[in-house]
Design an enzyme around this catalytic site. Sequence first.
Site, PDB file in Angstrom:
ATOM      1  N   CYS A  68     -10.455  -3.623  -3.969  1.00  0.00           N
ATOM      2  CA  CYS A  68      -9.463  -4.587  -4.517  1.00  0.00           C
ATOM      3  C   CYS A  68     -10.155  -5.903  -5.173  1.00  0.00           C
ATOM      4  O   CYS A  68      -9.597  -6.466  -6.372  1.00  0.00           O
ATOM      5  CB  CYS A  68      -8.449  -5.042  -3.566  1.00  0.00           C
ATOM      6  SG  CYS A  68      -7.360  -3.525  -3.158  1.00  0.00           S
ATOM      7  N   ASN A  95       0.817  -1.159  -0.142  1.00  0.00           N
ATOM      8  CA  ASN A  95       0.052   0.092  -0.177  1.00  0.00           C
ATOM      9  C   ASN A  95       0.854   1.341  -0.049  1.00  0.00           C
ATOM     10  O   ASN A  95       1.803   1.453   0.635  1.00  0.00           O
ATOM     11  CB  ASN A  95      -0.895   0.160   0.954  1.00  0.00           C
ATOM     12  CG  ASN A  95      -0.476  -0.326   2.364  1.00  0.00           C
ATOM     13  OD1 ASN A  95       0.377  -0.988   2.503  1.00  0.00           O
ATOM     14  ND2 ASN A  95      -1.275   0.292   3.472  1.00  0.00           N
ATOM     15  N   GLU A 115      -2.849  -4.742  -3.209  1.00  0.00           N
ATOM     16  CA  GLU A 115      -3.242  -5.671  -4.282  1.00  0.00           C
ATOM     17  C   GLU A 115      -3.607  -4.970  -5.252  1.00  0.00           C
ATOM     18  O   GLU A 115      -3.361  -5.544  -6.419  1.00  0.00           O
ATOM     19  CB  GLU A 115      -4.545  -6.340  -3.782  1.00  0.00           C
ATOM     20  CG  GLU A 115      -4.656  -6.990  -2.239  1.00  0.00           C
ATOM     21  CD  GLU A 115      -5.012  -6.190  -1.095  1.00  0.00           C
ATOM     22  OE1 GLU A 115      -4.452  -5.022  -1.246  1.00  0.00           O
ATOM     23  OE2 GLU A 115      -5.651  -6.683  -0.290  1.00  0.00           O
ATOM     24  N   CYS A 140      -4.284   0.709  -2.317  1.00  0.00           N
ATOM     25  CA  CYS A 140      -4.024  -0.640  -1.552  1.00  0.00           C
ATOM     26  C   CYS A 140      -2.804  -1.628  -2.124  1.00  0.00           C
ATOM     27  O   CYS A 140      -2.779  -1.400  -3.504  1.00  0.00           O
ATOM     28  CB  CYS A 140      -5.220  -1.645  -1.732  1.00  0.00           C
ATOM     29  SG  CYS A 140      -6.740  -0.809  -0.636  1.00  0.00           S
ATOM     30  N   GLU A 192       0.386   5.089   0.686  1.00  0.00           N
ATOM     31  CA  GLU A 192      -0.619   6.114   1.094  1.00  0.00           C
ATOM     32  C   GLU A 192      -0.045   7.681   0.545  1.00  0.00           C
ATOM     33  O   GLU A 192       0.989   7.723   0.072  1.00  0.00           O
ATOM     34  CB  GLU A 192      -0.539   6.009   2.633  1.00  0.00           C
ATOM     35  CG  GLU A 192      -1.184   4.664   3.118  1.00  0.00           C
ATOM     36  CD  GLU A 192      -1.561   4.624   4.682  1.00  0.00           C
ATOM     37  OE1 GLU A 192      -1.058   5.461   5.351  1.00  0.00           O
ATOM     38  OE2 GLU A 192      -2.230   3.630   5.056  1.00  0.00           O
ATOM     39  N   CYS A 250      -9.825  -5.876   0.432  1.00  0.00           N
ATOM     40  CA  CYS A 250     -11.080  -4.995   0.249  1.00  0.00           C
ATOM     41  C   CYS A 250     -11.843  -5.054  -0.589  1.00  0.00           C
ATOM     42  O   CYS A 250     -11.457  -5.561  -1.544  1.00  0.00           O
ATOM     43  CB  CYS A 250     -10.635  -3.530   0.696  1.00  0.00           C
ATOM     44  SG  CYS A 250     -10.269  -2.662  -0.977  1.00  0.00           S
TER      45      CYS A 250
END
Length: 160
Positions: free
Chosen positions: A115, A62, A75, A73, A64, A112
């Site tokens: 993803c 990830n 993935e 993210c 940010e 999530c």
Amino acid sequence: MKEIKIESILQVFQSLDKLPPEVYNLMKSAVKARGQAYAPYSNFSVGAAILLDNGEIVLGNNQENASYPSGLCAERTAIYSAGAQFPNAKILKIAICAGSKITPTNKPIPPCGACRQAIAEYEIKQKSPIEIYFMGESGAVAKSKSLENLLPFMFDKSVL
Ligand code: THU
């Protein structure tokens, strides 16, 4: 009126070292990728490792951003990187490992919804299932035999 019931089934391995060797190595790559995540705001780091049918392993973590929604993210970082570098390769497996500096994560942490939707696109494109393995910092590892199994009633191109 009728009811539609869809089941999701996960296989659960008690710990990392119970995984078959190829998956163990892939998860180890995900753990390494997690160590390089850039997650100063959430302190929640995630690593993903993708195994392709050409033998390549593509990593992601990830990333940010001070403008929170601009982050991405692990993935999706990984799968878009795989799509960009190896557009014709099939994705066989994805290993995901998540951990927090704040809350202990000793159970499998699933990808999530956003993803799952992103991975679904590639599973549909390649017409073969993508195995998903996910875990926390320690503890059990869950396996889904396909992305579809994790995202029932998915939105796909058939409705466009
Ligand atoms: N995150 C992932 O990398 N993958 C997921 O599937 C869920 C969440 C990241 C996004 C954000 O950087 C941090 O974890 C906390 O949500």
